[in-house]
Scaffold this motif. Sequence first.
Motif, PDB file in Angstrom:
ATOM      1  N   PRO A 247      53.481  34.956  42.858  1.00 22.38           N
ATOM      2  CA  PRO A 247      52.490  35.322  43.874  1.00 22.38           C
ATOM      3  C   PRO A 247      52.773  34.704  45.220  1.00 22.38           C
ATOM      4  O   PRO A 247      52.300  35.194  46.242  1.00 22.38           O
ATOM      5  N   ALA A 248      53.535  33.611  45.229  1.00 24.16           N
ATOM      6  CA  ALA A 248      53.832  32.925  46.492  1.00 24.16           C
ATOM      7  C   ALA A 248      55.189  33.288  47.031  1.00 24.16           C
ATOM      8  O   ALA A 248      55.724  32.607  47.879  1.00 24.16           O
TER       9      ALA A 248
ATOM     10  N   CYS B  85      54.142  31.617  36.423  1.00 23.26           N
ATOM     11  CA  CYS B  85      53.979  32.224  37.745  1.00 23.26           C
ATOM     12  C   CYS B  85      54.902  31.611  38.792  1.00 23.26           C
ATOM     13  O   CYS B  85      55.057  32.180  39.883  1.00 23.26           O
ATOM     14  N   ARG B  86      55.456  30.427  38.500  1.00 17.61           N
ATOM     15  CA  ARG B  86      56.354  29.719  39.406  1.00 17.61           C
ATOM     16  C   ARG B  86      55.681  29.501  40.759  1.00 17.61           C
ATOM     17  O   ARG B  86      56.220  29.841  41.819  1.00 17.61           O
TER      18      ARG B  86
ATOM     19  N   THR C  27      42.531  37.894  30.335  1.00 18.69           N
ATOM     20  CA  THR C  27      43.823  38.502  30.653  1.00 18.69           C
ATOM     21  C   THR C  27      44.942  37.669  30.035  1.00 18.69           C
ATOM     22  O   THR C  27      44.739  36.549  29.544  1.00 18.69           O
ATOM     23  N   GLN C  28      46.160  38.225  30.078  1.00 13.16           N
ATOM     24  CA  GLN C  28      47.309  37.511  29.504  1.00 13.16           C
ATOM     25  C   GLN C  28      47.656  36.272  30.317  1.00 13.16           C
ATOM     26  O   GLN C  28      48.144  35.282  29.774  1.00 13.16           O
ATOM     27  N   LYS C  29      47.385  36.304  31.625  1.00 11.61           N
ATOM     28  CA  LYS C  29      47.680  35.133  32.449  1.00 11.61           C
ATOM     29  C   LYS C  29      46.795  33.957  32.126  1.00 11.61           C
ATOM     30  O   LYS C  29      47.132  32.813  32.446  1.00 11.61           O
ATOM     31  N   ALA C  30      45.657  34.228  31.487  1.00 12.69           N
ATOM     32  CA  ALA C  30      44.775  33.114  31.125  1.00 12.69           C
ATOM     33  C   ALA C  30      45.410  32.218  30.076  1.00 12.69           C
ATOM     34  O   ALA C  30      44.968  31.079  29.880  1.00 12.69           O
TER      35      ALA C  30
END
Length: 759
Positions: A80-81, A189-190, A206-209
């Motif tokens: 995301p960054a 997510c790095r 969600t899967q990111k959780a």
Amino acid sequence: MAEGDDMQTFTSIMDALVRISTSMKNMEKELLCPVCQEMYKQPLVLPCTHNVCQACAREVLGQQGYVGHGGDPSSEPTSPASTPSTRSPRLSRRTLPKPDRLDRLLKSGFGTYPGRKRGALHPHVIMFPCPACQGDVELGERGLAGLFRNLTLERVVERYRQSVSVGGAILCQLCKPPPLEATKGCTECRATFCNECFKLFHPWGTQKAQHEPTLPTLSFRPKGLMCPDHKEEVTHYCKTCQRLVCQLCRVRRTHSGHKITPVLNAYQALKDKLTKSLTYILGNQDTVQTQICELEETVRHTEVSGQQAREEVSQLVRGLGAVLEEKRASLLQAIEECQQERLARLSAQIRERRSLLDGSGLVGYAQEVLKETDQPCFVQAAKQLHNRIARATEALQTFRPAATSSFRHCQLDVGREMKLLTELNFLRVPEAPVIDTQRTFAYDQIFLCWRLPPHSPPAWHYTIEFRRTDVPAQPGPTRWQRREEVRGTSALLENPDTGSVYVLRVRGCNKAGYGEYSEDVHLHTPPAPVLHFFLDGRWGASRERLAISKDQRAVRSVPGLPLLLAAERLLTGCHLSVDVVLGDVAVTQGRSYWACAVDPASYLVKVGVGLESKLQESFQGAPDVISPRYDPDSGHDSGAEDATVEASPPFAFLTIGMGKILLGSAASSNAGLTGRDGPAAGCTVPLPPRLGICLDYERGRVSFLDAVSFRGLLECPLDCSGPVCPAFCFIGGGAVQLQEPVGTKPERKVTIGGFAKLD
């Protein structure tokens, strides 16, 4: 009292912090990339074990013209960054190759293109210029994709950043300006997040959780080291390739027959070695500090010596300049004197010619004298004038300048001097001498011979060092015995210990100092004191067939008529004559050693020892033709083997013929061999350049050795009930040469066993 304890505790804490800070600052140079001189970011391990940032490696490969082998910088895992402001600033500095160069590289075999098959017979190998060792390392066909990331180095860099607070606090990469301080990180997510942003990008359900939060960091690493070929976790270590491998790599043909061990074993072995080495270094800090002081002292001496050398060179060059200036002044003075002399002569000649002009000088005076009418007065004045006019007339007719204008005789030939000045250089120490192993040997004394390499500066004298290697090692540095200022290129070592191994080396010396040592040479000394004797042909020697040299150290057998007659009667019965030569010295005690050389072209020669009485009894007055059954070969052919109890034979001989040594089964069965490595019985071995015989009178044993390597050939029993003397037997043609003692050589040598010089 409490305040004093608090102050002492505070001081101790501050000292510890200072030491930690100093240690971390000293470690910083180990964490800098050799390309960008910044701290490592995603370092890769090159085949030469050096490290380089992944982005820097791509940049270097791009500058070298390699395409498609270093990976695209934009292929970094996105997050995301992943914005332009968060990418590496080094990526903007990378310059791509020109289009024409790309086309040329593709046509030459880089990358893949239509018409090129994968896995061709000659795959292209990528070479990477390592910036640390300045060498080209082979990356293979996959380039940087086949290298491992140094995750350990990444962790060390991160700990270092945290300890010294490099860059300040880590900020959230998802916040709107101004960003908050990051509190969490996500490996998947790095990116780094503050609490609110982490909840926002990892919503429940969600899967990111399911992503596990970590501490905030600027470098995200995979959980484990993955194989770059198969993207699986490495589990083994190939000792042959010195590379981590996975399960698939292990079964591939590439590692067939290699030594592969589990990574746990390699980890434990390397950790133990590193711990042991580090413990040794930490336990010898005093030694390290002493060496540092010694090196610093050497640096100071180097600076002082360098300054002195500069002053000496400057003084010598100024001296040369002064000599040249003095010579220049004297040469210019000589030219000046020659020029003045010539100018004076030419000026006089000019004045003389000017006097001949009309109305001036001599011509005007002569015209006035001609006006004189008084005859006596005219004769008186004209007589002298006529002589002057005659000389002027002659000079006018044969005109030549009084001096030449050329100064060719004042030219200098400075070719030789210019060559000498051009070749003017510092004095060089002699190069390491080369010891002549063909002429260097050990007998009663050790004779050492050497020479300098062809282009080596000359040596004024030499230093010889030697020591024994078969003595117990003493604590401390190795102690060498030394002999200084040895003249010439050969030397003697007197009275060496018997049965020992000596190591010798030589170095030269001149005005520039001492040169390097030669390579060490190992010499074996004889196992017993050397016995000096001469050949005595009074017993059993036929003057018709044996020729003994004048110095009585060599004998040659010439086959005569009996051998021809024996060959004629070969089918009916062969009886050959045996000629024997004895030594003029008999041994009655102790151990003795001597050596001889047998001509390889000899037909049949026997070298050995025997009881003096038995030898004289057997060969004195013996008939010209004797039975082959009476062969003096260790006494076994005389019927002694038929006796119930075998006594020690009176003779012990080694049979040599046609360049071979025969190790008979009869002799070896009773005599035995010298060791497990000796030659087998009943076989032949090549004849060495010299044979050695060692007699142990008290033990009643005789050993035959290779006098060059002192390798045992045969050991025989011998009856030592009386005096024993050396003996040599000949059947047919042959020759034997006794080895001369080293001290009797006619050439001049320098003794290194003592302080006296021998002529």
